[in-house]
Structure formats: C-alpha cells, structure tokens
Design a protein around this motif. Structure first.
Motif, PDB file in Angstrom:
ATOM      1  N   HIS A  81     -13.534   3.545   5.421  1.00  0.00           N
ATOM      2  CA  HIS A  81     -12.612   5.173   5.684  1.00  0.00           C
ATOM      3  C   HIS A  81     -13.627   5.591   6.593  1.00  0.00           C
ATOM      4  O   HIS A  81     -13.962   7.074   7.131  1.00  0.00           O
ATOM      5  CB  HIS A  81     -12.433   6.158   4.769  1.00  0.00           C
ATOM      6  N   GLU A 111     -12.090  -0.841   1.307  1.00  0.00           N
ATOM      7  CA  GLU A 111     -13.105  -0.091   0.874  1.00  0.00           C
ATOM      8  C   GLU A 111     -14.767  -0.660   0.246  1.00  0.00           C
ATOM      9  O   GLU A 111     -14.382  -0.242  -1.090  1.00  0.00           O
ATOM     10  CB  GLU A 111     -12.167   1.034   0.945  1.00  0.00           C
ATOM     11  N   PRO A 118      -5.707   6.027   9.041  1.00  0.00           N
ATOM     12  CA  PRO A 118      -4.838   7.134   7.830  1.00  0.00           C
ATOM     13  C   PRO A 118      -4.096   5.801   6.648  1.00  0.00           C
ATOM     14  O   PRO A 118      -3.510   5.426   6.894  1.00  0.00           O
ATOM     15  CB  PRO A 118      -4.266   7.535   8.707  1.00  0.00           C
ATOM     16  N   GLY A 124      -2.203   4.895   3.876  1.00  0.00           N
ATOM     17  CA  GLY A 124      -1.188   4.812   3.583  1.00  0.00           C
ATOM     18  C   GLY A 124      -0.157   4.135   5.122  1.00  0.00           C
ATOM     19  O   GLY A 124       1.006   4.094   5.326  1.00  0.00           O
ATOM     20  N   SER A 125      -1.390   3.968   6.069  1.00  0.00           N
ATOM     21  CA  SER A 125      -0.871   2.940   7.053  1.00  0.00           C
ATOM     22  C   SER A 125      -0.651   1.512   6.995  1.00  0.00           C
ATOM     23  O   SER A 125      -0.340   1.310   8.047  1.00  0.00           O
ATOM     24  CB  SER A 125      -2.424   3.586   8.158  1.00  0.00           C
ATOM     25  N   GLY A 126      -1.413   1.198   5.927  1.00  0.00           N
ATOM     26  CA  GLY A 126      -0.665  -0.600   6.108  1.00  0.00           C
ATOM     27  C   GLY A 126      -2.182  -0.762   5.920  1.00  0.00           C
ATOM     28  O   GLY A 126      -2.086  -2.402   5.546  1.00  0.00           O
ATOM     29  N   LYS A 127      -3.077  -0.427   5.712  1.00  0.00           N
ATOM     30  CA  LYS A 127      -4.779  -1.460   5.577  1.00  0.00           C
ATOM     31  C   LYS A 127      -4.675  -2.074   4.361  1.00  0.00           C
ATOM     32  O   LYS A 127      -5.022  -3.639   5.042  1.00  0.00           O
ATOM     33  CB  LYS A 127      -5.631  -0.591   5.727  1.00  0.00           C
ATOM     34  N   GLN A 137      -0.606  -5.416  -6.290  1.00  0.00           N
ATOM     35  CA  GLN A 137      -0.211  -4.790  -7.032  1.00  0.00           C
ATOM     36  C   GLN A 137      -1.731  -3.774  -8.071  1.00  0.00           C
ATOM     37  O   GLN A 137      -1.869  -2.672  -7.986  1.00  0.00           O
ATOM     38  CB  GLN A 137       0.981  -4.409  -7.282  1.00  0.00           C
TER      39      GLN A 137
END
Ligand code: ATP
Ligand code: MG
Lengths: 435, 239
Positions: free
Chosen positions: B199, B167, B39, B41-44, A430
């Motif tokens: 990205h 990233e 995209p 929020g897709s869970g990457k 988190q």
C-alpha cells in the motif's frame, strides 16, 4: 520424517498441556475399563491345557431315579461305585478320579503348628493326565496305589509352609492323623480356568496335599465344598454305606488319544449302564455324555452371558471416551489452522500434514495406553478385592499389554481421523492473513 | 517467470458470490521486482495466493517458470511451492513453538534435504538477515522487524525462483520497513524474481514496475487516474 513428526508432536503436546492431558485421560479411562474386562474375559475363556484339551474328557452318566425331573442333563459327578467300576477299564490311556477335602496337616517339626489344608485324594494318573509340573520328586506309582502305600505329593505352597521350600522328598507329614511319606513336590500350577474341578470356583488355586485315591475307603474324608447329590430315596449308614450309595460327588476325567478310543469309551459307558440296569440301577433311559475340556467349560457356563454383556458395555464406554477425544482434538485443531496453513504454504502437502497429525494422535494414544495400563491394574485389583476366587484372572500378560497399546493407538487414530482430515482440507490461503 | 491468462476467481458463500479476480492478464519476467498496488479488496492477495499455488482459480491459465500449473494435484502443487516459491506475509506467520533455526528449517524438511546441508543453508540464511546469533530464540522473543527478517530467511533458505510478498512491511514502522525492503532488493539482485503487494507508494516506487489491480483486473496507471477522476465526478454528480 517420523522423528521430526515425533518432535513436533511433543512440542504441540507441551504447548497445550491441559488439553493434551484431558485427551490422554479420556483415552486412558476408556482403555482401562475395557482392558480390565477383557483381561478377565480372556482368562475366563482361556483354554487351560491347549495342547491336549481335545483329547481329555469328562463323562456324565445319568443314575438319577425315575421321578420326573425337567433337567435333561445328568449329574456332573460320578458315584464312588461307578468310578471304581469304570477305573477298571483299560480303554482310556489315563483315568483320573479325584475330589477335594480338608484335613489337619502336622509336620514332625514341632515349631510348625498343625493347620487345616486342602487335601485331594487322586488316582496316580491325575498328575500325568493334567501334566502337573514337579519341583522335586515325582508322582507315586500304580504299585504304590494298589498296595495302599501312604505317600503324598504336596504343592509348592505347602512345601514352603512346612519345610521352608527345601527339597522335602522322603520326609514324613501327618494328614488327618496318619503318616505319609513325601514322594513329590509340585511347582506352581495354575490351570485357568481350573477345568478339572469346577467345584469351589473355576478360578481358584490348586494347592495342598495329594494322596492316593485307593486309600479313600479307609480314610473317611468327606468332600468339602462343591456338590454331593444323593439320588436314591434312602441312604445307607456310615462311610462304607455312603460309598455304595447312589450319590454323585467325584470328578472323573479320562484321556482318549484317538477317535477310536473315544468311540470305544462311549460304547463302554453304554454297555456299563445297560449292565447296571440289569442289576436294578439306572432307572432312566440311556443318557451318557462325553465332554472335551472346552465343551465342558462351555456347558458349565464358565463365561456367563452377563459377562459378555459387560464386555459390550465396556466397548460402548470406550466409544464415549473416543467421542470426547474427538471433541477435544477438534477444538485443538481449530487453533492449529494458522500453523497448518503456514506449513502448507512452505510446501507441506495435505498428506504430509495428515501424517504429522496422525503421529501426534498416536503419541496421545500411546500415553493414554500407558496411563490406561496403570488404571487397569487398579481396576483388576478392585476385581480381586470384590470377588474371591478371581486371583488367577486378574493378571495381565504381555499379550494383553500389547492389546492395550494396540487398542489405545487405534482409538486415538480413530479419534484423530476426523479433526485431522478437516484441518488438511482447509484452504491454506484463508488463515494466512490473520495470525 | 509468471504468466496469468484470463484468470478469474470467485468466492461463493451461501448467499453471495464475490468476484475477486475478473479475467486477470498479467506477466512478470524473470529477475523483475514488481510491486502490486490497488485499493483494499481489489484482489491483490487473491492474485498472490493464486500465483503461489495456495489457491485454485475458477477459470483461466497459470504458467509458472514455463510450466502450465493450472491443473495440478495437491502433491504436485506442494512440491512446486516448496521448490520454486518463497512467501513473506504481512503477519510474519512464523510457527510459535519452533525456534528460529527450526522455523527456517520447515521448507527444507519438506524438501528432504540432508541434515548437514540444512544446517549450512539455515545458518547462511540467518546470517544474511543478521539474526544468526539468535538461532535458539523463539519468535515471540523478537521484535516485529526481526520476525519479518526470519520469515525472509525462511523464504531464502529454499533458494526460490519467485518470492511472493504480501504487504511485508504492513506491520512495521518506517525504519524497520526500510531494512526489510533493502533486504528484498539484495535478494532481487541475486536474480530472484519478486512480486510484492504494498500500500506504500514510496516502496512501490522502488520496484522496477508497478501493477495496479482494481476490481480484480490489472489496469495501467493512466487509465487509473482518469477512472478515479471519473469516479469522483460521478460521486459529486450523484451527491
Ligand atoms: N475466502 C474468501 N471468501 C469470500 N470472499 C473472499 C475470500 N477471500 C477474499 N474474498 C473477497 O475477494 C475480494 C478480494 O480480496 P483480497 O483479499 O484479494 O483483497 P486485497 O486486495 O488483498 O485487499 P487488502 O488490500 O485489504 O488486503 C474481496 O472482496 C474479499 O472480500
Ligand atoms: Mg490483501
């Protein structure tokens, strides 16, 4: 790993100096208050003569007149004639009868001005019974005592004042106008509490001159300080009259090495009182008591209840300081979340991080203890200046210093427990996104 | 190297339950350089954290280096993270009070490596990323690109089998980004498996293979294209 964690603790303390200083002070203040009070308490409750405190006794025999008096306890002191009579017994291994007076002391050296000092008439057994340490010479002998020799033992402080601290054995001094030959010089001697003479404060120092008790009838030196209680309706004239009056004023201690001796002594006291009853004394029922050193200190409430309450309050105050520290540590742990998460990602387990933060908490505790020790010294100096006769109580020994550090590290670990546990429970993922 | 079988992850807050991964099936072979796209929020990130044993999952199975690591204790997971996995984050995540040397040292400390060997490994790693001369500097004295290179050195010093990068170039300009990606390619050439979330389409192309995640599921690219067309169509229809 310990040294590494110590290094990390140091870095972290350096990073947030103000917060760290606040934590250290919170612990230090709590510790200082606690240690000030514990120090005084420990010495108050101290066994002043541990290796023989259970074989030396004082006794009270109740010679009060028959008039109704609610107090079931007889007088604390002994009358001169009872002391003289009981001194004749050979049941105790040693008997000390003593009291404190004040007299003018003069040196042969003209440059030392005469001054008033404490003087204690004591029986020869006083020194061996209470195991007074001698710097020079020795106590006088029973023969000296019986033959009314004018001999004196002086305290180290008195020797310093009169002779500049040299070996003064054989020299003469004047006490209340009479010449005495010095036979012994005591070394520093500070039984705490001063159980054998609670008159004048349980925590005062014992210094001055010691002269043979056998000289008392000739000397007319009245007791100074402490209580003298006369129990008869009429008192007789003069010093000789006083000595035969029903007045209690003398301290009397005996050494009874065996159970058998103790039984015999009790029996002897009972027989003595019964015999005196036949002579018309001791109008009350038999009320003789024997107290060992610790029993006596408890009976005389040397540690009083107020003080025990104060001790409780001090610990409560330490608790408040700890809650403060917990708050500070929690706020510090919030800004730590990023670092903890990184360390977790790099392979630090919860346990590893727990350990790291506990080491840091102990460093804070150690610093708090050190500062607390300094503050406690100031606190003790305060106690000394507020209450006279507390000199002996306000000194810390290594044991108390160890307790200080133990208590402060324990405190900081306790305070660190919750924040550390919380930070180790964090899901590391988190706090890795944001930093 | 890395296999996820029907891995699901949902986050439960007081009111809502978010399904970050829905029965994700995925395999990364040893020595691969895989780019994960998708995209926001897709869970990457969630996938990467699970693969790196930083996060537990609701159901499914995770196999790392031939070992089922689905249900391990915190200690065991920490040991695997420490010995087999290297992380690189978008935000660098260096420890601010430690100098570069000490930052790179952290995973080696946890592994209990002796001082002399630590020194050698740290110096090699910093040499590799061209920052050996600034060993005594603290992170705030470096540029973003340099900080990310330190993070790479930190991951490298442990010689991980699997390097997970979320990233890594997200906070860097294109020149810096290229340096970092080249560094990662060099690392991959030495046999380290790399999974990188990005990205940046250009960077993704440089990888051996792309995995696209949408709504917590891995989808193949063709399907994606048709789906996005379908979505666009349905959006225009509803408009
Ligand atoms: N700790 C959490 N508590 C609740 N929901 C979470 C948590 N972490 C992630 N999510 C949710 O799970 C979903 C997936 O998040 P994730 O961070 O994996 O997305 P992402 O693909 O990395 O996005 P981005 O490209 O923006 O980084 C999101 O809907 C997010 O809101
Ligand atoms: Mg993400």
């Amino acid at each position: 790993m310990f040294l590494y964690n110590l290094h990390l603790a140091w870095l972290s303390i350096k990073r947030t100096p103000v917060l760290s200083a606040l934590m250290v002070s919170a612990i230090a203040i709590g510790i200082a208050i606690c240690m000030t009070i514990i120090t005084v308490y420990k010495l108050m409750a101290n066994d002043p003569i541990p290796h023989k405190s259970n074989i030396i006794f004082t006794q009270t025999i109740d010679l009060r007149s028959a008039s109704p008096d609610d107090d079931p306890n007889g007088p604390d002191h002994m009358s001169y004639q009872d002391a003289q009579n009981l001194l004749k017994s050979d049941i105790p291994s040693k008997i000390s009868v003593h009291y404190q007076t004040v007299a003018v002391i003069k040196s042969e050296d003209e440059s030392v001005r005469p001054f008033r000092s404490r003087v204690r008439p004591v029986t020869a057994d006083f020194f061996s019974l209470f195991e007074t340490p001698f710097l020079f010479g020795n106590q006088w002998t029973a023969d000296d005592e019986d033959s009314l020799q004018q001999v004196v033992v002086i305290s180290r402080a008195l020797n310093l004042r009169l002779f500049g601290g040299i070996n003064s054995i054989g020299q003469q001094i004047q006490v209340a106008g009479r010449f005495y030959k010095i036979v012994g010089v005591l070394d520093d001697w500070t039984p705490t509490p001063r159980f054998f003479e609670l008159d004048g404060g349980a925590f005062s120092e014992t210094e001055g001159a010691f002269i043979p008790f056998s000289l008392v009838p000739a000397l007319e030196l009245r007791k100074s300080g402490g209580s003298t209680v006369c129990h008869a309706s009429e008192t007789k004239e003069g010093w000789q009259g006083f000595l035969t009056d029903e007045c209690t004023w003398l301290h009397m201690w005996v050494q009874l090495d065996t159970q058998e001796q103790q039984e015999q002594w009790k029996e002897h006291l009972d027989n003595y009182v019964k015999q005196q009853k036949e002579l018309g004394r001791f109008p009350r029922e038999l009320n003789n008591r024997l107290h060992s050193v610790m029993q006596w200190l408890e009976f005389k409430r040397v540690v009083n209840n107020d003080y025990i309450m104060l001790l409780g309050l001090a610990f409560m105050f330490l608790g408040v300081c700890l809650f403060n520290t917990v708050g500070l540590m929690l706020s510090q742990s919030l800004r730590r979340r990023g670092e903890v998460s990184v360390r977790r990602a790099l392979g630090g387990s919860k346990l590893t991080l727990f350990y790291q933060h506990m080491v840091e908490a102990s460093v804070i505790g150690l610093a708090g203890g050190a500062l607390g020790l300094v503050l406690a010294q100031a606190g003790l100096a305060g106690v000394r200046s507020l209450y006279r006769g507390f000199d002996l109580l306000t000194q810390m020994n290594w044991q108390l210093i160890a307790i200080t550090f133990g208590l402060s590290i324990l405190s900081s670990l306790l305070a660190g427990l919750l924040p550390t546990w919380r930070i180790c429970q964090l899901a590391p993922a988190q706090y890795l996104k944001t930093q | 190297m890395l296999t996820l079988k029907k891995v699901s992850k949902s986050f439960r807050t007081d009111l809502v339950e978010t399904h970050a991964l829905r029965s994700l099936d995925l395999t990364v072979d040893e020595g691969e350089f895989v780019a994960v796209t998708g995209p926001s929020g897709s869970g990457k990130t969630t996938f990467l954290n699970i693969a790196g044993l930083l996060e537990t999952f609701t159901s499914g199975q995770l196999i790392l280096d031939g070992e089922d690591v689905s249900n391990l204790s915190d200690r065991q997971r920490s040991i695997i993270r420490n010995q087999k996995i290297g992380f690189i984050f978008q935000g660098f995540n260096l420890i601010p009070d430690l100098n570069l040397y000490e930052n790179v040292e952290v995973p080696l400390r946890y592994r209990g490596i002796k001082k002399a060997e630590r020194k050698e490994r740290i110096e090699n790693a910093l040499e590799n990323v061209g920052l050996i001369g600034r060993m005594k500097h603290i992170p705030s004295q470096l540029s973003g690109g340099q900080q990310q290179r330190v993070a790479i050195a930190r991951a490298l010093a442990g010689e991980p089998k699997l390097l997970l990068a979320d990233e890594p170039t997200g906070n860097l300009d294109s020149l810096m980004a290229r340096q970092v990606i080249e560094l990662m390619e060099n690392i991959n050439d030495t046999g380290t498996t790399i999974v990188m979330v990005t990205h940046d389409a250009e960077l993704a192309h440089r990888a051996h293979r792309n995995i696209h995640i949408m709504d917590g599921e891995a989808v193949d690219m063709e399907q994606v294209l048709s789906m996005s067309q379908h979505q666009r169509a349905s959006k225009t229809a509803s408009a």
